[in-house]
Design an enzyme around this catalytic site. Structure first.
Site, PDB file in Angstrom:
ATOM      1  N   GLY A 161       0.845  -1.202   0.000  1.00  0.00           N
ATOM      2  CA  GLY A 161       0.000   0.000   0.000  1.00  0.00           C
ATOM      3  C   GLY A 161       0.873   1.243   0.000  1.00  0.00           C
ATOM      4  O   GLY A 161       1.979   1.233   0.550  1.00  0.00           O
ATOM      5  N   LYS A 181     -14.349   4.139  17.752  1.00  0.00           N
ATOM      6  CA  LYS A 181     -14.159   5.568  18.062  1.00  0.00           C
ATOM      7  C   LYS A 181     -14.932   6.457  17.091  1.00  0.00           C
ATOM      8  O   LYS A 181     -15.321   7.569  17.449  1.00  0.00           O
ATOM      9  CB  LYS A 181     -12.677   5.917  18.002  1.00  0.00           C
ATOM     10  CG  LYS A 181     -12.088   5.660  16.613  1.00  0.00           C
ATOM     11  CD  LYS A 181     -10.948   6.561  16.213  1.00  0.00           C
ATOM     12  CE  LYS A 181     -10.718   6.432  14.713  1.00  0.00           C
ATOM     13  NZ  LYS A 181      -9.588   7.190  14.191  1.00  0.00           N
TER      14      LYS A 181
END
Lengths: 416, 416
Positions: A17, A272
């Site tokens: 990536g 979160k």
């Protein structure tokens, strides 16, 4: 016990990536492979999804004669800058951009996954049979995969797909700040089965010949026996333990804490975002800092409860309440994160978050809205929705069944 | 066991103090004494340090004929507004402002202390012999008293001075937001010796005649035997337990969680100010949200460590990591608190915090700077300074021995 010889081989590292965060992690890792030549091969392979880019004309950093579109890998290897995803940051010269993921992972013992989660399935398939069978992975991909029936960690998904063990890295890590070497912390969870520390382990020359007795069944984070039969790391490599991963990722500006709790680290980065939406709601409502802090506190406890309920004893409350991947990442997300900002905007404008996604994000969905939906349907299947009043309030506000004004009353029920 | 009769008496509540936070707490308490007439006497006495105030001329709330300075107590009792310290907030009519602290506490079973800590000594002395011997206190005063040889909690100080048990209230509680009934949470710690729940307890008619066997020695939070011999609450009052204090303080906009850990609750409100200075330093340095969150995480863990080291088993990590008085108060203080703002300003301007105190606060000292100094000298006496690298970094930056740039390296040593 007889020593089977000191390590004679070095670890080779590949970053799979090369986006904003991928390039930043590659920078960190490449700085360390250069700093510790006795442990790592200096060159770090970075797989780049090949595309064509045009160089900025007026920069003195680039060859004036360069005209027209060029390959991103060529640009990175020539100018040591990812002009598209991490512009204006000098990358170490020992990062080697590679358009072939199969070639990039060749002979690597450490695979760092840092790509959009949508690509995990495809890349794992491509890599099948092309990686070292005893390689180990670290997933830097935030989030978890939730369906109404199951939650799986991206690290598990990668590990299962490739037949290797994969840990996770997550923290209060805004990539651009780290790329500029502003100080931050992160958490790496790595807890492979005991196989890696067993002696004797085969040397790498034996590894392809035998299913050695040291290879073991792999229990996943929920204690289920995995399909993956792990291959032991040959003894001629330095052991892949907490100390080694800290050496690979820790920088003076990027502080690493190692833990065992892969599920907790992964869940923190996903849940979160639900809490950040709620924080945005109350901030948009003008309730101020007390209310925002209250949301974060309540949210943190629901995150802990969720982890313990669905991932059992492998999850520690401290991963959420004491580590960068937990409380610190939550704080960062509730300060300037996208979920927080868009939720705040929605309340201030008196429109739905859906509407804000359309006008501000070109219809792109926020991570928080899809996670809130997925987590809710997962909890519904288990009849546990009411045990998570803040998570429930968020989806009910998103879908118009409640308003921000209901939040205090809704979350109070948990304490009643 | 025989029941000695259901409660026939009601608790009378006095709030000692009437500043910004004192008036806000009095408002909350008075709303609840009115809401629960079966438990509490409706009227709440509020001791007001008498002074003269002039009413705003152009407000339609006040008597147009009122001219010249008037007594603050008179104004509060006539207009139900503390025009000096909590202007524009309607106070409940059952708050009775009283300029005599001795008269204000008469016959009260519950004393809520909410005044500047400098007054604790003097007020305790004045009250000696004038309070019910079986009264109980709650201190809303943030901070602890640190000398190089000792740390004492304000609640202990009050309790010792008056010979009563005193708990503590603290949380992410910016008074003005709460006065406007914006939602917030708080934490109340209350853990008296077993005496209050022992049966049989004397009825109030007996209490002045006997030192009953139910009266007991009081161990303080560090397990030391206190000089205070606690008097048991007579059985004709409703028991003063967690449920009762929650009833007295909990409002739809002010959510209460009860805990036992008085030391943890008190320490949170003091030590957070040191951490807020550090958060201001890194924010002023331009390091962004990652670094600020890292400071808060590291600071939170030093707060836990400090509590456990010097207050032993009575302190729970969860008081800091899970309650409003801990993580939530820290978040609020590191968002817009004075310590945070002034530290940030100092770094941005390239001047000392001392200088900012002079120019921005008229030379008034920040709580964080004095706490940092006191805690440092306390730790030095014990040879424990190096175990708290963030606390040490703060005092060293305040006193010019280190700069903000040293912080990452300094705190990293704790993890090494």
């Amino acid at each position: 016990m007889a020593t089977l010889g000191a390590p004679t081989k070095k670890h080779k590292v590949t970053v799979v990536g090369s986006g904003n965060w991928g390039s930043t992690i590659a920078k960190i890792v490449a700085e360390n492979t250069k700093a510790y030549p006795e442990i790592f091969e200096e060159d770090v392979q970075m797989w780049v999804y090949e595309e064509e880019v045009t160089l900025p004309k007026d920069s003195k950093n680039f060859d004036a004669s360069a005209n027209g579109p060029q390959k991103l890998t060529t640009v990175i290897n020539k100018y040591h800058e990812n002009v598209k995803y991490l512009p204006n940051i000098a990358l170490p010269k020992n990062i080697i951009a590679n358009p072939s993921v199969i070639d990039a992972v060749k002979d690597s013992t450490i695979l760092v996954f840092n790509l959009p989660h949508q690509f995990i399935g495809r890349i794992s398939k491509q890599l099948e049979g092309h990686i070292l069978p005893f390689a180990r992975g670290i997933s830097c991909i935030k989030g978890v995969n939730v369906t109404s029936s199951e939650i799986s960690l991206f690290s598990e998904w990668i590990g299962e797909g490739l037949g290797i063990y994969c840990g996770a890295l997550s923290g209060a890590n805004i990539a651009n700040e780290i790329a500029l070497e502003k100080w931050s912390e992160t958490t790496i969870a790595y807890d492979p089965p005991a196989i890696d520390s067993r002696a004797p382990t085969p040397s790498s020359s034996q590894i392809n010949l035998t299913i050695t007795p040291a290879d073991g069944e792999h229990k996943d984070v929920r204690g289920r026996i995995s399909k993956t039969k792990l291959k032991a790391l040959p003894a001629d490599y330095p052991p892949l333990d907490h100390a080694l991963f800290k050496t690979l990722f820790h920088r003076p500006y990027f502080h690493v804490r190692m833990v065992d709790d892969v599920a907790g680290v992964s869940l923190g980065g996903a849940l979160k975002n639900i809490v950040a939406l709620a924080a945005g709601f109350v901030d948009g409502r003008g309730w101020g800092d007390n209310a925002k802090a209250a949301i974060m506190r309540v949210g943190l406890l629901e995150m802990v409860k969720f982890g313990k309920e669905f991932f059992g004893h492998s999850v520690h409350a401290g991963t959420f309440t004491e580590e960068s991947c937990g409380v610190a990442d939550l704080i960062t997300s509730c300060s300037g994160g996208r979920n927080f900002k868009c939720a705040k905007l929605a309340i201030e404008r008196g429109v739905s978050v859906d509407e804000v996604e359309k006008t501000e994000l070109n219809g792109q969905k926020l991570q928080g809205t899809s996670t809130a939906k997925e987590v809710n349907s997962f909890l519904e299947t288990r009849g546990a929705v009411d045990e998570y009043p803040l998570f429930k309030a968020v989806i009910d506000i998103l879908e118009g069944r409640n308003t921000v004004d209901d939040i205090p009353d809704l979350v109070a029920r948990a304490d009643a």
